[in-house]
Each structure stands twice: as C-alpha cells, then as structure tokens.
Scaffold this motif. Sequence first.
Motif, mmCIF file in Angstrom:
data_model
loop_
_atom_site.group_PDB
_atom_site.id
_atom_site.type_symbol
_atom_site.label_atom_id
_atom_site.label_comp_id
_atom_site.label_asym_id
_atom_site.label_seq_id
_atom_site.Cartn_x
_atom_site.Cartn_y
_atom_site.Cartn_z
ATOM 1 N N ALA A 69 0.846 -1.200 0.000
ATOM 2 C CA ALA A 69 0.000 0.000 0.000
ATOM 3 C C ALA A 69 0.880 1.247 0.000
ATOM 4 O O ALA A 69 0.663 2.179 -0.789
ATOM 5 C CB ALA A 69 -0.941 0.001 1.198
ATOM 6 N N ALA A 70 1.888 1.265 0.866
ATOM 7 C CA ALA A 70 2.792 2.420 0.934
ATOM 8 C C ALA A 70 3.531 2.625 -0.383
ATOM 9 O O ALA A 70 3.769 3.766 -0.803
ATOM 10 C CB ALA A 70 3.783 2.242 2.072
ATOM 11 N N LEU A 74 4.834 5.923 -2.270
ATOM 12 C CA LEU A 74 6.256 6.255 -2.173
ATOM 13 C C LEU A 74 7.107 5.707 -3.313
ATOM 14 O O LEU A 74 8.257 6.075 -3.443
ATOM 15 C CB LEU A 74 6.820 5.724 -0.849
ATOM 16 C CG LEU A 74 6.201 6.258 0.436
ATOM 17 C CD1 LEU A 74 6.787 5.522 1.641
ATOM 18 C CD2 LEU A 74 6.419 7.757 0.557
ATOM 19 N N GLY A 75 6.575 4.801 -4.087
ATOM 20 C CA GLY A 75 7.356 4.136 -5.120
ATOM 21 C C GLY A 75 7.762 2.747 -4.652
ATOM 22 O O GLY A 75 7.540 2.373 -3.502
ATOM 23 N N PRO A 76 8.377 1.967 -5.541
ATOM 24 C CA PRO A 76 8.616 0.554 -5.245
ATOM 25 C C PRO A 76 9.754 0.259 -4.269
ATOM 26 O O PRO A 76 9.796 -0.827 -3.710
ATOM 27 C CB PRO A 76 8.920 -0.042 -6.625
ATOM 28 C CG PRO A 76 9.462 1.098 -7.412
ATOM 29 C CD PRO A 76 8.736 2.323 -6.913
ATOM 30 N N ALA A 77 10.663 1.188 -4.047
ATOM 31 C CA ALA A 77 11.807 0.923 -3.168
ATOM 32 C C ALA A 77 11.472 1.343 -1.743
ATOM 33 O O ALA A 77 11.832 2.426 -1.292
ATOM 34 C CB ALA A 77 13.049 1.642 -3.676
ATOM 35 N N VAL A 78 10.753 0.465 -1.020
ATOM 36 C CA VAL A 78 10.318 0.778 0.342
ATOM 37 C C VAL A 78 10.644 -0.371 1.291
ATOM 38 O O VAL A 78 10.787 -1.516 0.860
ATOM 39 C CB VAL A 78 8.798 1.080 0.400
ATOM 40 C CG1 VAL A 78 8.473 2.355 -0.352
ATOM 41 C CG2 VAL A 78 7.972 -0.082 -0.123
ATOM 42 N N LEU A 79 10.754 -0.024 2.564
ATOM 43 C CA LEU A 79 11.008 -1.002 3.617
ATOM 44 C C LEU A 79 10.131 -0.681 4.813
ATOM 45 O O LEU A 79 9.877 0.491 5.105
ATOM 46 C CB LEU A 79 12.476 -0.948 4.066
ATOM 47 C CG LEU A 79 13.531 -1.297 3.023
ATOM 48 C CD1 LEU A 79 14.914 -0.928 3.534
ATOM 49 C CD2 LEU A 79 13.455 -2.775 2.689
ATOM 50 N N ARG A 107 7.303 12.520 1.609
ATOM 51 C CA ARG A 107 8.273 12.152 0.577
ATOM 52 C C ARG A 107 9.003 10.852 0.894
ATOM 53 O O ARG A 107 9.361 10.103 -0.001
ATOM 54 C CB ARG A 107 9.316 13.260 0.395
ATOM 55 C CG ARG A 107 8.796 14.487 -0.287
ATOM 56 C CD ARG A 107 9.871 15.529 -0.578
ATOM 57 N NE ARG A 107 10.677 15.865 0.589
ATOM 58 C CZ ARG A 107 11.981 15.593 0.697
ATOM 59 N NH1 ARG A 107 12.631 15.001 -0.274
ATOM 60 N NH2 ARG A 107 12.644 15.921 1.790
ATOM 61 N N ARG A 108 9.239 10.585 2.203
ATOM 62 C CA ARG A 108 10.054 9.430 2.584
ATOM 63 C C ARG A 108 9.370 8.429 3.501
ATOM 64 O O ARG A 108 9.931 7.387 3.799
ATOM 65 C CB ARG A 108 11.343 9.908 3.259
ATOM 66 C CG ARG A 108 12.252 10.675 2.328
ATOM 67 C CD ARG A 108 13.630 10.954 2.890
ATOM 68 N NE ARG A 108 14.205 9.975 3.797
ATOM 69 C CZ ARG A 108 14.872 8.875 3.448
ATOM 70 N NH1 ARG A 108 15.031 8.590 2.187
ATOM 71 N NH2 ARG A 108 15.387 8.069 4.351
ATOM 72 N N GLN A 109 8.156 8.738 3.961
ATOM 73 C CA GLN A 109 7.503 7.832 4.906
ATOM 74 C C GLN A 109 6.003 7.828 4.684
ATOM 75 O O GLN A 109 5.405 8.850 4.363
ATOM 76 C CB GLN A 109 7.792 8.282 6.340
ATOM 77 C CG GLN A 109 7.095 7.435 7.386
ATOM 78 C CD GLN A 109 7.447 7.862 8.803
ATOM 79 O OE1 GLN A 109 8.538 8.320 9.068
ATOM 80 N NE2 GLN A 109 6.518 7.702 9.719
ATOM 81 N N ALA A 110 5.414 6.662 4.880
ATOM 82 C CA ALA A 110 3.950 6.518 4.845
ATOM 83 C C ALA A 110 3.515 5.766 6.092
ATOM 84 O O ALA A 110 4.203 4.856 6.549
ATOM 85 C CB ALA A 110 3.504 5.776 3.592
#
Length: 139
Positions: A69-70, A74-79, A107-110
């Motif tokens: 979902a995030a 945020l785009g595909p490169a998430v952790l 921009r960097r967190q969901a």
Amino acid sequence: MTSFTPELRFAQKVLDEQPFSVLVGARVEVFEPGRAVLALDIREDLKQQNGFVHGGVLAYAADNALTFAAGTALGPAVLTGGLTISYVRPATGVSLEAEATVVSSGRRQAICQCEIFAVAADGTRTLCAVAQGSVLTAG
C-alpha cells in the motif's frame, strides 16, 4: 474477479521475487493508489498446534500488505520501518486477506493501516487482526 492491470501485474512480479512470499503462496489481489490487498490460502503447514493460522503468518500478511500500500504512494523501493499488530480472534477458514490503506504519506515515509480477515468456504469474512505500520523509502 481480479482485474489484471499493468500495475497489479508489476506488484505480483515484485511479490514473486520474495522467496518467503512464494513459500506461503501469497498473491496481490488489489494494487491501486493508497490501497493494497494481499491474500493467501490457509494450509495445514501455516497453522499452529491448535489448528489456527500461526500469528507469524498474520504478521507477515500485514507487513507485506502495508508495504505494498505504501509503495503506491512512495514508489517501489520501500522497507517497513515498524509495525504493531493486535490479534482479534483466531484465524480459521480457507484463505486470509490483508487489506492495507495509506493513512498519511510524505516524501520518505507513509503510515498505513491493515485489517486481516479470515475467509470461510462460503465467502464469509471474519476480522482476525489489525495492524498499523510505518514504511520508509529505501534510498
């Protein structure tokens, strides 16, 4: 019936690149802006000693649904930055569905929420866990 959009095909491809997701048989059912649904069939080897789906499987489903979902924001490169899960009732049935939505994103967190449902053979859905998590860009 699931509509296989290019976005959904991409999401399933990403999931298929995760060996653990392949091991549990996870699939992406919904992948749209701000929302993702991850599903998996309940098998005997995913249960604990009392015949319920193991809590670790529920936590896995929440974790991946939250990050998918995030990823729509945020785009595909998430952790995953962290998550909490509350078990509502034991999970039994034929499948699990983890429905995650983005509550807030920058921009960097969901920040996302997830409800995990156990689905019976007749299609009845029973809430078995709820989770909330933060997801960060990997860069």
